[in-house]
Scaffold this motif. Structure first.
Motif, PDB file in Angstrom:
ATOM      1  N   VAL A   1       0.832  -1.213   0.000  1.00  0.00           N
ATOM      2  CA  VAL A   1       0.000   0.000   0.000  1.00  0.00           C
ATOM      3  C   VAL A   1       0.864   1.259   0.000  1.00  0.00           C
ATOM      4  O   VAL A   1       0.521   2.249  -0.638  1.00  0.00           O
ATOM      5  N   ASN A   2       2.009   1.197   0.694  1.00  0.00           N
ATOM      6  CA  ASN A   2       2.906   2.354   0.761  1.00  0.00           C
ATOM      7  C   ASN A   2       3.888   2.415  -0.405  1.00  0.00           C
ATOM      8  O   ASN A   2       4.806   3.241  -0.407  1.00  0.00           O
ATOM      9  N   GLY A   3       3.728   1.538  -1.391  1.00  0.00           N
ATOM     10  CA  GLY A   3       4.539   1.593  -2.599  1.00  0.00           C
ATOM     11  C   GLY A   3       5.972   1.120  -2.427  1.00  0.00           C
ATOM     12  O   GLY A   3       6.842   1.490  -3.216  1.00  0.00           O
ATOM     13  N   LEU A   4       6.223   0.298  -1.424  1.00  0.00           N
ATOM     14  CA  LEU A   4       7.596  -0.163  -1.190  1.00  0.00           C
ATOM     15  C   LEU A   4       7.962  -1.376  -2.034  1.00  0.00           C
ATOM     16  O   LEU A   4       9.136  -1.694  -2.185  1.00  0.00           O
ATOM     17  N   GLY A   5       6.997  -2.052  -2.553  1.00  0.00           N
ATOM     18  CA  GLY A   5       7.242  -3.229  -3.386  1.00  0.00           C
ATOM     19  C   GLY A   5       5.922  -3.790  -3.863  1.00  0.00           C
ATOM     20  O   GLY A   5       4.861  -3.387  -3.398  1.00  0.00           O
ATOM     21  N   ARG A   6       6.012  -4.700  -4.802  1.00  0.00           N
ATOM     22  CA  ARG A   6       4.811  -5.364  -5.308  1.00  0.00           C
ATOM     23  C   ARG A   6       4.641  -6.683  -4.585  1.00  0.00           C
ATOM     24  O   ARG A   6       5.611  -7.335  -4.206  1.00  0.00           O
ATOM     25  N   ALA A   7       3.408  -7.088  -4.397  1.00  0.00           N
ATOM     26  CA  ALA A   7       3.130  -8.354  -3.710  1.00  0.00           C
ATOM     27  C   ALA A   7       3.831  -9.515  -4.401  1.00  0.00           C
ATOM     28  O   ALA A   7       4.333 -10.429  -3.747  1.00  0.00           O
ATOM     29  N   SER A   8       3.907  -9.469  -5.724  1.00  0.00           N
ATOM     30  CA  SER A   8       4.553 -10.551  -6.473  1.00  0.00           C
ATOM     31  C   SER A   8       6.070 -10.572  -6.288  1.00  0.00           C
ATOM     32  O   SER A   8       6.714 -11.566  -6.622  1.00  0.00           O
TER      33      SER A   8
ATOM     34  N   ASP B   1      14.539   5.164  13.521  1.00  0.00           N
ATOM     35  CA  ASP B   1      13.188   5.484  13.037  1.00  0.00           C
ATOM     36  C   ASP B   1      13.146   5.706  11.530  1.00  0.00           C
ATOM     37  O   ASP B   1      12.166   5.357  10.880  1.00  0.00           O
ATOM     38  N   ASP B   2      14.214   6.286  10.962  1.00  0.00           N
ATOM     39  CA  ASP B   2      14.201   6.582   9.524  1.00  0.00           C
ATOM     40  C   ASP B   2      14.378   5.331   8.662  1.00  0.00           C
ATOM     41  O   ASP B   2      14.298   5.405   7.442  1.00  0.00           O
ATOM     42  N   SER B   3      14.604   4.172   9.282  1.00  0.00           N
ATOM     43  CA  SER B   3      14.711   2.916   8.534  1.00  0.00           C
ATOM     44  C   SER B   3      13.400   2.138   8.525  1.00  0.00           C
ATOM     45  O   SER B   3      13.270   1.172   7.789  1.00  0.00           O
ATOM     46  N   ILE B   4      12.448   2.565   9.326  1.00  0.00           N
ATOM     47  CA  ILE B   4      11.164   1.862   9.429  1.00  0.00           C
ATOM     48  C   ILE B   4      10.206   2.424   8.381  1.00  0.00           C
ATOM     49  O   ILE B   4      10.070   3.631   8.225  1.00  0.00           O
ATOM     50  N   GLY B   5       9.571   1.514   7.645  1.00  0.00           N
ATOM     51  CA  GLY B   5       8.610   1.931   6.633  1.00  0.00           C
ATOM     52  C   GLY B   5       9.252   2.423   5.359  1.00  0.00           C
ATOM     53  O   GLY B   5       8.600   3.084   4.559  1.00  0.00           O
ATOM     54  N   GLN B   6      10.515   2.079   5.154  1.00  0.00           N
ATOM     55  CA  GLN B   6      11.259   2.488   3.956  1.00  0.00           C
ATOM     56  C   GLN B   6      11.820   1.250   3.269  1.00  0.00           C
ATOM     57  O   GLN B   6      12.109   0.255   3.919  1.00  0.00           O
ATOM     58  N   MET B   7      12.027   1.338   1.963  1.00  0.00           N
ATOM     59  CA  MET B   7      12.731   0.272   1.262  1.00  0.00           C
ATOM     60  C   MET B   7      14.211   0.546   1.436  1.00  0.00           C
ATOM     61  O   MET B   7      14.698   1.627   1.097  1.00  0.00           O
TER      62      MET B   7
END
Length: 83
Positions: free
Chosen positions: A28-35, A53-59
């Motif tokens: 949902v956050n655009g970090l990767g595709r489910a596939s 904190d800056d590593s959480i929720g990031q690719m």
């Protein structure tokens, strides 16, 4: 907290209550595709406290992911980041 691996070596650290929720949030956050999802691991709460904190929720790049793994494995005192 969950560590998710994606094809190409990307890693995302997600705050979630389950692996399914972590995967959904990453997509949902655009970090990767489910596939592109490869695997996911729960992160021990004691080790999660070491994650910036800056590593959480990031690719994270493969290099940044390895640095984070070393930080969790050896702790802040023994780990020295190399640029």
């Amino acid at each position: 907290m969950w560590c998710l691996s994606f094809l190409g070596g990307g890693v995302a650290i997600m705050e979630a209550t389950s692996l399914a929720q972590a995967r959904l949030l990453a997509v949902v956050n655009g970090l990767g595709r489910a596939s592109q999802f490869v695997e996911g691991y729960s992160i021990n709460p004691d080790l999660a406290a070491l994650i910036p904190d800056d590593s959480i929720g990031q690719m994270l790049t493969p290099v940044k992911a390895r640095q984070l793994l070393k930080l969790m494995k050896y702790g802040q005192q023994k780990y020295v980041a190399h640029p």
